[in-house]
Scaffold this motif. Structure first.
Motif, PDB file in Angstrom:
ATOM      1  N   ARG A 135       0.550  -1.079  -0.236  1.00 47.38           N
ATOM      2  CA  ARG A 135      -0.034   0.088   0.159  1.00 47.38           C
ATOM      3  C   ARG A 135       0.961   1.307  -0.034  1.00 47.38           C
ATOM      4  O   ARG A 135       1.536   1.374   0.609  1.00 47.38           O
ATOM      5  CB  ARG A 135      -1.197  -0.404   1.419  1.00 47.38           C
ATOM      6  N   HIS A 163       0.924   5.600   0.404  1.00 49.36           N
ATOM      7  CA  HIS A 163       0.059   5.926   0.904  1.00 49.36           C
ATOM      8  C   HIS A 163       1.636   7.853   1.034  1.00 49.36           C
ATOM      9  O   HIS A 163       2.541   8.239   0.892  1.00 49.36           O
ATOM     10  CB  HIS A 163       0.397   6.651   2.556  1.00 49.36           C
ATOM     11  N   ARG A 206      -3.967   7.823  -1.064  1.00 51.96           N
ATOM     12  CA  ARG A 206      -3.932   6.089  -1.042  1.00 51.96           C
ATOM     13  C   ARG A 206      -4.360   5.683  -1.788  1.00 51.96           C
ATOM     14  O   ARG A 206      -5.032   5.546  -2.422  1.00 51.96           O
ATOM     15  CB  ARG A 206      -4.004   5.951   0.847  1.00 51.96           C
ATOM     16  N   THR A 209      -3.026   1.004  -4.221  1.00 52.08           N
ATOM     17  CA  THR A 209      -1.861   0.322  -4.192  1.00 52.08           C
ATOM     18  C   THR A 209      -0.877   0.238  -4.961  1.00 52.08           C
ATOM     19  O   THR A 209      -0.633   1.261  -5.413  1.00 52.08           O
ATOM     20  CB  THR A 209      -2.543  -0.942  -4.894  1.00 52.08           C
TER      21      THR A 209
END
Length: 314
Positions: free
Chosen positions: A255, A257, A276, A278
């Motif tokens: 993930r 950010h 945010r 993948t």
């Protein structure tokens, strides 16, 4: 294997450390390989009397080195990724990014002060519009003093000029063994890092398949995802050195950010945001955050400082 790889680099102590580090990584991966340094002085190194924003921006640190690659005088080049523009010259590629060093900023005070202990009207040195904007938005009373030069030069100027401190990249201080100079490592929530900060960029000719194969083992997948998101943000904003701009991505368990901002140099306006998603969406995340910032005022800031055509028209 028996082969010589020529590494183009700037001549500053930090640049030489970085080039030698990459050389050591290469020879560790490929027994029998030898490396040599092609040391160069760039425009950014020669013009130290004025802020980067007034003499052409951060690309001044890489143009001559990239030309050495294109001319065949070197096989690879090692840069600090934060010095590179968002668009690479035709025929060159960002072939590998090793594991990222600490991307945070650090405050270095000769007297051990931290940011929250700076006296009223304290004089703080930095050569970065991003850091100036952050400091000014946080404390209107601070006096920002422009500092240019390599890391050691800026630390010495901080002492010679009697400044309360200066802000530098933690990564560079660590690589040079100068962590003793640090009074405080700044959280990204306080000082959001520059795009690519802490990352070594290894560049080569796109058509040089043999060198690309040699560099393959130096690639770090997590770092690549983070810088893909950050550089997509930079490219969409067409950010250079005339406008304070930050972009920093973290990657955990697939993930991403990504946080970023565009500000005015005097710190009176900062447009910040975050997204945010993948790891596979890294490029799209950078572009989406850029569009968000542009729609909320970054476009106007960019136009005011010569980046025409960005953001909604007034």
């Amino acid at each position: 294997m028996s082969r010589l790889v020529r590494i183009a680099t700037r001549q500053s102590p930090l640049a030489l450390w970085q080039a030698r580090h990459v050389g050591a990584l290469l020879t560790a991966q490929h027994p029998g390989l030898s490396v040599s340094l092609v040391e160069m002085t760039t425009e950014g190194d020669r013009f130290l009397s004025a802020p980067l924003s007034s003499v052409g921006g951060k690309g001044l640190f890489v143009k001559e080195i990239e030309q050495a690659l294109l001319d065949g005088r070197a096989d690879i080049a090692v840069h600090s990724l934060k010095d590179m523009t968002s668009v690479l010259p035709e025929g060159l590629m960002l072939a590998a990014v090793p594991v990222r060093e600490d991307p945070r900023d650090a405050f270095c005070s000769p007297t051990g002060l931290t940011l929250d202990r700076l006296p009223q009207g304290a004089r703080v040195g930095t050569s970065s519009l991003r850091r100036s904007c952050i400091l000014r938005s946080w404390r209107k009373d601070l006096e920002i003093v422009s500092l240019r030069g390599n890391v050691q030069t800026r630390l010495q100027k901080t002492r010679d000029l009697g400044l309360a401190g200066t802000v530098l990249a933690h990564a560079g201080l660590k690589r040079l063994g100068l962590e003793r100079e640090i009074s405080e490592v700044l959280s990204p929530s306080v000082s959001l890092p520059a795009v690519g900060q802490g990352v070594l960029a290894i560049q080569c000719r796109t058509e040089d398949a043999e060198v690309r194969a040699l560099l393959g083992p130096l690639e770090d997948a997590v770092t690549r995802v983070a810088v893909t998101a950050e550089r997509a943000l930079l490219a969409k904003l067409e950010g250079g050195c005339k406008v304070p701009l930050a972009g920093h991505a973290t990657v955990e368990q697939g993930r991403v950010h990504l946080r970023g901002f565009v500000g005015r140099p005097d710190g009176t306006q900062v447009v910040a945001g975050e997204v945010r998603g993948t790891a596979k969406e890294a490029q799209a995340l950078g572009e989406a955050l850029a569009e968000d910032l542009l729609s909320r005022g970054a476009g106007e800031i960019l136009r005011d400082f010569g980046h025409a055509g960005r953001g909604p028209k007034p």
